[in-house]
Design an enzyme around this catalytic site. Structure first.
Site, PDB file in Angstrom:
ATOM      1  N   ALA A   1     -47.580  12.026  49.011  1.00  0.00           N
ATOM      2  CA  ALA A   1     -47.956  10.361  49.556  1.00  0.00           C
ATOM      3  C   ALA A   1     -47.197   9.372  48.817  1.00  0.00           C
ATOM      4  O   ALA A   1     -46.852   8.228  49.332  1.00  0.00           O
ATOM      5  CB  ALA A   1     -49.251  10.123  49.111  1.00  0.00           C
ATOM      6  N   ALA A   2     -46.544   9.645  47.513  1.00  0.00           N
ATOM      7  CA  ALA A   2     -46.094   8.755  46.959  1.00  0.00           C
ATOM      8  C   ALA A   2     -44.639   8.200  47.517  1.00  0.00           C
ATOM      9  O   ALA A   2     -43.836   8.840  48.025  1.00  0.00           O
ATOM     10  CB  ALA A   2     -45.894   8.955  45.146  1.00  0.00           C
TER      11      ALA A   2
ATOM     12  N   ASN B   1     -46.143   4.009  51.030  1.00  0.00           N
ATOM     13  CA  ASN B   1     -46.183   3.005  51.961  1.00  0.00           C
ATOM     14  C   ASN B   1     -46.621   3.480  53.404  1.00  0.00           C
ATOM     15  O   ASN B   1     -47.306   2.659  53.960  1.00  0.00           O
ATOM     16  CB  ASN B   1     -44.373   2.787  52.430  1.00  0.00           C
ATOM     17  CG  ASN B   1     -43.677   2.037  51.313  1.00  0.00           C
ATOM     18  OD1 ASN B   1     -44.327   1.268  50.881  1.00  0.00           O
ATOM     19  ND2 ASN B   1     -42.605   2.662  50.877  1.00  0.00           N
TER      20      ASN B   1
ATOM     21  N   GLU C   1     -50.377  13.585  45.597  1.00  0.00           N
ATOM     22  CA  GLU C   1     -49.117  13.535  45.060  1.00  0.00           C
ATOM     23  C   GLU C   1     -48.886  14.626  44.084  1.00  0.00           C
ATOM     24  O   GLU C   1     -49.792  14.693  43.067  1.00  0.00           O
ATOM     25  CB  GLU C   1     -48.758  11.893  44.934  1.00  0.00           C
ATOM     26  CG  GLU C   1     -47.217  11.902  43.976  1.00  0.00           C
ATOM     27  CD  GLU C   1     -46.145  12.432  44.835  1.00  0.00           C
ATOM     28  OE1 GLU C   1     -46.135  12.101  45.901  1.00  0.00           O
ATOM     29  OE2 GLU C   1     -45.337  12.918  43.923  1.00  0.00           O
TER      30      GLU C   1
ATOM     31  N   ASP D   1     -45.105  13.963  55.143  1.00  0.00           N
ATOM     32  CA  ASP D   1     -43.824  13.287  54.929  1.00  0.00           C
ATOM     33  C   ASP D   1     -43.212  13.846  53.709  1.00  0.00           C
ATOM     34  O   ASP D   1     -43.062  13.192  52.610  1.00  0.00           O
ATOM     35  CB  ASP D   1     -43.920  11.596  54.626  1.00  0.00           C
ATOM     36  CG  ASP D   1     -42.609  11.009  54.694  1.00  0.00           C
ATOM     37  OD1 ASP D   1     -41.682  11.408  55.332  1.00  0.00           O
ATOM     38  OD2 ASP D   1     -42.500  10.096  53.896  1.00  0.00           O
TER      39      ASP D   1
ATOM     40  N   CYS E   1     -36.695  11.793  56.525  1.00  0.00           N
ATOM     41  CA  CYS E   1     -35.481  10.622  56.671  1.00  0.00           C
ATOM     42  C   CYS E   1     -34.344  11.692  56.394  1.00  0.00           C
ATOM     43  O   CYS E   1     -33.423  10.933  55.575  1.00  0.00           O
ATOM     44  CB  CYS E   1     -35.752   9.579  55.546  1.00  0.00           C
ATOM     45  SG  CYS E   1     -35.989   9.960  53.941  1.00  0.00           S
TER      46      CYS E   1
HETATM   47  C1  LIG Z   1     -40.559  11.636  50.905  1.00  0.00           C
HETATM   48  S1  LIG Z   1     -41.819  11.288  49.735  1.00  0.00           S
HETATM   49  C2  LIG Z   1     -43.021  10.593  50.568  1.00  0.00           C
HETATM   50  C3  LIG Z   1     -42.842   9.319  50.823  1.00  0.00           C
HETATM   51  C4  LIG Z   1     -44.329   8.470  51.154  1.00  0.00           C
HETATM   52  N1  LIG Z   1     -44.758   9.239  52.348  1.00  0.00           N
HETATM   53  C5  LIG Z   1     -44.153   6.854  51.697  1.00  0.00           C
HETATM   54  O1  LIG Z   1     -43.913   6.820  52.898  1.00  0.00           O
HETATM   55  O2  LIG Z   1     -44.106   6.106  50.794  1.00  0.00           O
HETATM   56  C6  LIG Z   1     -42.281  12.869  49.319  1.00  0.00           C
HETATM   57  C7  LIG Z   1     -43.377  12.767  48.128  1.00  0.00           C
HETATM   58  O3  LIG Z   1     -43.732  14.009  48.119  1.00  0.00           O
HETATM   59  C8  LIG Z   1     -44.080  14.586  46.749  1.00  0.00           C
HETATM   60  N2  LIG Z   1     -44.300  16.084  46.795  1.00  0.00           N
HETATM   61  C9  LIG Z   1     -43.228  16.855  46.713  1.00  0.00           C
HETATM   62  N3  LIG Z   1     -43.712  18.036  46.823  1.00  0.00           N
HETATM   63  C10 LIG Z   1     -45.149  17.982  46.849  1.00  0.00           C
HETATM   64  C11 LIG Z   1     -46.226  18.633  46.807  1.00  0.00           C
HETATM   65  N4  LIG Z   1     -46.078  20.170  46.844  1.00  0.00           N
HETATM   66  N5  LIG Z   1     -47.603  18.416  46.908  1.00  0.00           N
HETATM   67  C12 LIG Z   1     -47.707  16.693  46.725  1.00  0.00           C
HETATM   68  N6  LIG Z   1     -46.754  15.913  46.795  1.00  0.00           N
HETATM   69  C13 LIG Z   1     -45.478  16.552  46.883  1.00  0.00           C
HETATM   70  C14 LIG Z   1     -42.840  14.171  46.154  1.00  0.00           C
HETATM   71  O4  LIG Z   1     -43.126  13.918  44.786  1.00  0.00           O
HETATM   72  C15 LIG Z   1     -42.451  12.790  46.865  1.00  0.00           C
HETATM   73  O5  LIG Z   1     -43.371  11.711  46.078  1.00  0.00           O
END
Ligand SMILES: C[S@@+](CC[C@H](N)C(=O)[O-])C[C@H]1O[C@@H](n2cnc3c(N)ncnc32)[C@H](O)[C@@H]1O
Length: 517
Positions: free
Chosen positions: A248-249, A252, A271, A318, A381
Site C-alpha cells: 500500500a505505501a 495514494n 505494507e 500494486d 508502473c
Molecule cells: C509500488 S509501491 C505501492 C504504491 C502504492 N500502491 C501507491 O499508489 O501509493 C509497492 C509497495 O509494496 C511494498 N511491498 C513490497 N513487498 C511487499 C509485501 N510482500 N507485502 C506488503 N508490502 C510489500 C513496498 O514496500 C512498497 O511500498
C-alpha cells in the site's frame, strides 16, 4: 589518454571581509547547496544499492527541505552533469580525504562553479573550490578535447535526456472536497480542465507547481498521475465493502480507494516496509480516510482462510516493480545506474526483473486465493512484458480454476496489452511517450458465487496444491538461471582458484534461487 594528476599550489585569493553580512540571495543559495547535497547523497546511495528511499522529487518535496525550487534545480542539474563533474574532480585531483567525506556537496559546488552561477559562493567548501577554479576549468578542457567536443553543449548533446512535458494531474480527494469547489479554487491561479475519463481527476498545464498550495498541503487534492488514478477506479469497490490494498505505501491508491468507497466499509492497507508504513499512515491521516486500517505485514503472510479476511471482496495489488514506466517522470534517467546513452531503461538488468516478476506472480496468485474476493486489480508502473503480460499469462490457469476471468477496465482506452497472452485486449497499457508514463493494469473479476457471509471454500489441500503448481509453472526460475549461469561460468573459468571460489559461488547462486521461491 592518461592525464597527469595536478596538485598545484594555489595562491590565496583575496579574503572576503569577515564582517560582511550575507545577502539574502547568498544565504538562500548557501542553504540550497547543502539541502541539495543531502538529497543527492540519499539519491546516489539508493541508486547504488538499487534501494531508493524515494524518487528525487519525493526527497526534494519532503517537509525537511526548505528551499524546494532551488534545491530541485541544483540536484537535477548536478546529476545531469555528474559524469563530467566526477571526471573533472578526478583529473584536477583537488579533493583530499576531508573534502571527499562531503563529496556530494563538492559535486554541487563544482557544478555551480563550472556550469552554474558562482557569483554568490559563500562557505568554506565553496571557497576551497573557488581557489582551485582554474584547475577545474583546465580539467574540463582536457575532457572536451578527449571527447572531440568544442563546447560543453556539444558534449551534453551526446546525452539523451527525454523532454517530459506531462500535464500536472491533480486528483480531488472527495472525502474532503467536491470536484466543483476544487476546480473553482484551482482556477484562480491556473488553467484547469476535468479529465475525460476519471471523474475526480483534474488536468493542469505541465510543471504547474502546486506543492505548497493549501489544497495540497491540507489533503483536499493529491498530485497523482492519470494512470495511477485509474487503478482504484478500475477495481471499483462499492461503499461498505471490505478491501485489501496489498502493497500500500505511500498510500495514494489506498486513499483513492477510500474516496471511491465514500469512506464507508473497510480498507486493510498492508505494507511490508516499516519506514514506508509511516508514510502510509501520514497519507491516510492527511486524506481523512478513517476507514483505512494500516497493517505492517508481509502480504504473503496474510492467511486467506483466516476469518479476519472472509468478508474481503476486492484486492488492489500494486506490487514493487522496476518503475521503468516512470523513469522520465521520476527523473531516474539522471541517475548513474541509467546509462546516459542507452534508451531502453533498465532492460539490461534481467536478473532483477525476473526476481521482481517472481514476487509479482506469487502475490497475484495469493490475492486470487482469498475466498470471498470478486475483483482483483493488478498494476505496475513498468513497461516490461516480464512484469506485465507474462505475469498475467502464468497465473491465468489458476485464476480460471477459481472462476476468475479478465475484465476490461476503461474499454474506451485505446492502448491495450501486448498480444502475447490470450485476452490481451482486456489488459490496459499506457505509453511512456504518448501518455508520458508507462503503466499496466489488469482486472480479474468473478461472480459473487462465494457469498462473503458464507465463503464457498475450495478444499484447502487442493487450493494449496494448485497454488504450488501455479508458482512452479512460472518459468521465472528457469529464465533467472539462464540469466545467471553464464555470468557464473565466466567467473568460474576466469578464476585462478576455481576450487576456492566454488563454495561462495554456489552459495550466491543458491541465495538467488531461493529468493525466488
Ligand atoms: C509500488 S509501491 C505501492 C504504491 C502504492 N500502491 C501507491 O499508489 O501509493 C509497492 C509497495 O509494496 C511494498 N511491498 C513490497 N513487498 C511487499 C509485501 N510482500 N507485502 C506488503 N508490502 C510489500 C513496498 O514496500 C512498497 O511500498
Amino acid at each position: 589518454m592518461v592525464y597527469k594528476k595536478v596538485m598545484d599550489p594555489v595562491k590565496p585569493a583575496a579574503k572576503e571581509p569577515k564582517s560582511r553580512r550575507l545577502t539574502n540571495i547568498e544565504r538562500s543559495s548557501y542553504f540550497a547547496r547543502r539541502e541539495a547535497a543531502k538529497v543527492l547523497k540519499s539519491v546516489l546511495q539508493g541508486d547504488a544499492n538499487r534501494r531508493a528511499v524515494g524518487s528525487i522529487k519525493t526527497l526534494v518535496y519532503s517537509p525537511s527541505i526548505r528551499n524546494k525550487k532551488a534545491t530541485f534545480a541544483l540536484v537535477c542539474q548536478t546529476l545531469k552533469y555528474l559524469p563530467i563533474i566526477k571526471d573533472v574532480l578526478e583529473i584536477a585531483n583537488v579533493l583530499n580525504s576531508k573534502w571527499k567525506r562531503q563529496v556530494e556537496l563538492m559535486y554541487i559546488i563544482t557544478y555551480d562553479i563550472l556550469f552554474g552561477q558562482d557569483s554568490s559562493l559563500t562557505g568554506d567548501p565553496e571557497k576551497y573550490l573557488i581557489l582551485r577554479k582554474s584547475q577545474l576549468q583546465s580539467a574540463l578542457a582536457k575532457i572536451l578535447l578527449k571527447k572531440g567536443a568544442k563546447r560543453i553543449e556539444d558534449l551534453m548533446s551526446q546525452y539523451k535526456i527525454p523532454d517530459v512535458k506531462k500535464p500536472r494531474y491533480v486528483r480531488v480527494n472527495t472525502l474532503k472536497l467536491d470536484v466543483e469547489t476544487a476546480v473553482s479554487e484551482l482556477s484562480k491561479d491556473n488553467m484547469v480542465e476535468k479529465d475525460d475519463m476519471i471523474p475526480d481527476l483534474l488536468v493542469l498545464p505541465p510543471a504547474t507547481d502546486l506543492h505548497n498550495h493549501p489544497l495540497v498541503t491540507n489533503g483536499s487534492v493529491f498530485m497523482q498521475g492519470k494512470a495511477s488514478s485509474m487503478v482504484a477506479v478500475a477495481l471499483g469497490p462499492k461503499p461498505g465493502w471490505e478491501v485489501i490494498d496489498a502493497c500500500a505505501a505511500p498510500g495514494n491508491k489506498t486513499v483513492h480507494l477510500a474516496a471511491v468507497m465514500k469512506g464507508e466499509g473497510k480498507i486493510i492497507a498492508c505494507e511490508l516496509n516499516k519506514d514506508r508504513v509511516k508514510r502510509l499512515e501520514h497519507t491516510t491521516n492527511l486524506a481523512g480516510a478513517t476507514n483505512v486500517e494500516v497493517l505492517h505485514e508481509n502480504f504473503l503472510n496474510l492467511n486467506p482462510e483466516d476469518e479476519l479476511y472472509s468478508k474481503v471482496r476486492a484486492i488492489l495489488l500494486d506490487p514493487s516493480c522496476s518503475g521503468s514506466g516512470t523513469v522520465a517522470d521520476r527523473l531516474d534517467y539522471l541517475l548513474p545506474s541509467h546509462s546516459h546513452t542507452s534508451s531502453d531503461g533498465d532492460g539490461g538488468d534481467v536478473g532483477r526483473l525476473l526476481k521482481l516478476a517472481a514476487f509479482q506472480e506469487k502475490a497475484l496468485i495469493h490475492a486470487l486465493s482469498f475466498p470471498g474476493v470478486e475483483r482483483v486489480v493488478y498494476s505496475t508502473c513498468s513497461i516490461h512484458q516480464i512484469e506485465n503480460e507474462d505475469v498475467i499469462k502464468s497465473v491465468l490457469p489458476f485464476a480460471a480454476f477459481l472462476g476468475f476471468h479478465l475484465a476490461t477496465p476503461f474499454p474506451q482506452w485505446a492502448r491495450r496489452g501486448l498480444p502475447v497472452v490470450e485476452g490481451s485486449q482486456h489488459l490496459l497499457r499506457t505509453d511512456p511517450v504518448e501518455d508520458k508514463e508507462g503503466f499496466f493494469i489488469a482486472l480479474f473479476t468473478r461472480n459473487a458465487t462465494r457469498s462473503p457471509e458464507s465463503p464457498q471454500k475450495v478444499e484447502r489441500g487442493s487450493l494449496e496444491n494448485l497454488k504450488q503448481e501455479a508458482v512452479g509453472k512460472c518459468d521465472c526460475h528457469k529464465k533467472f538461471l539462464r540469466a545467471r549461469i553464464p555470468k557464473t561460468l565466466v567467473v568460474w573459468i576466469l578464476s585462478p582458484a576455481p576450487i576456492l571460489l566454488y563454495p561462495p559461488l554456489s552459495l550466491f547462486l543458491h541465495i538467488d534461487i531461493t529468493d525466488l521461491r
